[in-house]
Motif scaffolding. Structure first.
Motif, PDB file in Angstrom:
ATOM      1  N   ILE A   1       0.348   4.605  -3.792  1.00  0.00           N
ATOM      2  CA  ILE A   1       0.453   5.867  -3.981  1.00  0.00           C
ATOM      3  C   ILE A   1       1.181   6.479  -5.203  1.00  0.00           C
TER       4      ILE A   1
ATOM      5  N   GLN B   1      -7.082   7.097   3.633  1.00  0.00           N
ATOM      6  CA  GLN B   1      -7.884   7.531   2.535  1.00  0.00           C
ATOM      7  C   GLN B   1      -9.228   8.137   3.216  1.00  0.00           C
TER       8      GLN B   1
ATOM      9  N   THR C   1      -4.833   9.487  -1.394  1.00  0.00           N
ATOM     10  CA  THR C   1      -4.209   8.943  -0.302  1.00  0.00           C
ATOM     11  C   THR C   1      -3.364   9.719   0.603  1.00  0.00           C
TER      12      THR C   1
ATOM     13  N   LYS D   1       0.903  -1.362   0.137  1.00  0.00           N
ATOM     14  CA  LYS D   1      -0.091   0.046   0.027  1.00  0.00           C
ATOM     15  C   LYS D   1       0.721   1.071  -0.001  1.00  0.00           C
TER      16      LYS D   1
END
Length: 469
Positions: A320, A401, A341, A316
């Motif tokens: 981005i 988020q 994000t 994760k």
């Protein structure tokens, strides 16, 4: 925030894509629908479509709830989704090859090198290793959410061992068995050829010169939560389902033990995480893998799908940067947008997030399955404060988020039909070509108001219909 209703417009009118289905549904008596739902549950139990949830009592398994109202996607809408998926997966594969070879994107300063090279998912053992066709993510499950008309966002990329495709296939078989008449009224794109596509894709990435590659599926075994899927896919593709002790390595070549003697293996569709693949290269205590497998892989004598080290691209913290990867490798603007994000390793982002925890979704960068996350609007003050302490202790482990209002689809619940939030996981296959079946796995959050669709968190599934015209 009002969620986008997939079936009904704001004035209550049925959307064009659902019109034929809605007209047909009105002709079905409630008693028939109730009986069909019971039949579906009974059949799924009989087939054994269950999901083991880690952390619960040993040996317990849960039936994944199946909803008989499909999610329907118009042909033109799917066309754009497919274009966006192809572009995204192409960029992710290019990034993986680059990161393990010349690292041009890092040298250009487009992604901070420490975020990649210092990431726990980056496998230094893969540096300089050539893989067949420069393909790392042979199977990608890209999670999409819809926040408005035409507004699809990529929620996350699953490139390590993406799961769930067996439920997509079984959901379609179930709908065709329960309601065959609707498939004669509507032009619904088929998905049942996925195993053939997958096998063709895997065979296409065998080493050069291998005329008739032998493909196997490597599973951790029957106690893995996705074992049903492993066995199902192996059976559907007509290949051997193997565990680590069924394979051995000799002279940097992988063999399978058979009653007729050793048989060479050319391609391994592995459903085991990197750490457990080879006790000589990774975790020494692994009893799931094959000693010497990584040496055979480095020598180019076997193809692993997905490749070792793909985790760096679906982490994760890397999510981005995928739009920048698309610009860098494809020279195009992203067709599918990321969800905005915040990186909690950045002081300004962290300050904003800590001030707005009650409004946001916070995720662990290495987390999966809906675990290790905070959904601010549905969390108690105590849960929020507990999570705040975790963020302050290790801010680099988290991203945040906005709480998207995921689209809803009518769903059968105890009190009748009601809207429930959904997402979509299409499966993208990369080999000599990029291919996919129209649709994917629609997951549904069965709890009223819940945004968490993961099976491990009590979510269910729906059949996904892409219209052909």
């Amino acid at each position: 925030m009002i969620a986008f209703d997939e079936m009904h417009a704001a004035d209550g009118a049925v959307r064009d894509s659902y019109r034929s289905y809605a007209e047909w549904l009105q002709t079905i008596p409630e008693a028939v629908t109730a009986r069909k739902r019971e039949e579906a549950d009974l059949l799924f139990h009989r087939i054994g479509i269950t999901f083991a949830v880690y952390g619960e009592d040993a040996g317990t398994e849960r039936l994944i709830p199946f909803d008989i109202v499909p999610r329907i996607i118009a042909a033109q809408e799917w066309q754009r989704i497919e274009q966006g998926l192809r572009q995204r997966v192409q960029a992710l594969n290019a990034f993986l090859h680059d990161v393990y070879h010349d690292q041009e994107i890092l040298k250009a300063g487009r992604i901070p090198a420490p975020q990649v090279l210092g990431n726990s998912q980056y496998r230094k053992e893969m540096q300089g290793v050539s893989v067949a066709g420069k393909i790392y993510a042979h199977v990608a499950g890209i999670d999409l959410v819809r926040a408005g008309e035409g507004e699809y966002y990529v929620l996350e990329d699953n490139l390590r061992t993406p799961s769930g495709v067996s439920y997509m296939l079984e959901d379609r078989k179930m709908m065709m068995r329960l309601f065959p008449e609707i498939f004669t009224r509507m032009a619904i794109a088929p998905v049942e050829h996925y195993p053939d596509l997958l096998l063709e894709n895997l065979r296409s990435v065998a080493q050069q010169g291998v005329a008739n590659p032998n493909v196997v599926l490597l599973t951790p075994g029957q106690f893995n939560s996705a074992y049903f899927e492993h066995a199902f896919l192996a059976q559907q593709m007509g290949i051997e389902l193997v565990e680590g002790n069924d394979l051995f390595v000799r002279d940097d070549t992988v063999f399978m033990r058979t009653t007729q003697g050793p048989q060479r293996v050319d391609v391994i569709y592995r459903r085991i995480d990197d750490d457990f693949l080879d006790p000589l290269a990774f975790r020494k205590d692994s009893v799931l893998g094959v000693p010497g497998l990584f040496n055979a892989y480095r020598a180019g004598r076997v193809t692993l799908a997905n490749a070792v080290g793909t985790g760096i691209a679906d982490d994760k913290a890397m999510y981005i940067h995928v739009p920048e990867m698309i610009r860098f490798y494809c020279g195009e603007e992203p067709i599918l947008s990321n969800v905005p994000t915040w990186e909690l390793s950045k002081a300004d982002d962290r300050k904003y997030v800590l001030e707005h925890l009650a409004e946001l979704v916070v995720k662990e960068v290495h987390g999966s399955g809906g675990y290790g996350m905070l959904v601010g609007p549905t969390s108690s003050k105590a849960e929020i404060e507990s999570f705040r302490a975790k963020i302050l202790a290790t801010p680099g482990n988290y991203i945040a988020q906005p709480t998207l209002s995921l689209s809803t689809c009518p769903t059968y619940v105890e009190n009748g039909i009601a809207p429930r939030h959904i997402d979509l996981r299409p499966y993208v296959l990369s080999g000599k070509e990029v291919s996919m079946v129209p649709g994917g796995l629609t997951r549904v959050a069965l709890k009223e108001g819940s945004l968490v669709v993961n099976s491990s968190q009590g979510g269910g599934t729906k059949d996904t219909w892409v219209l052909e015209n």
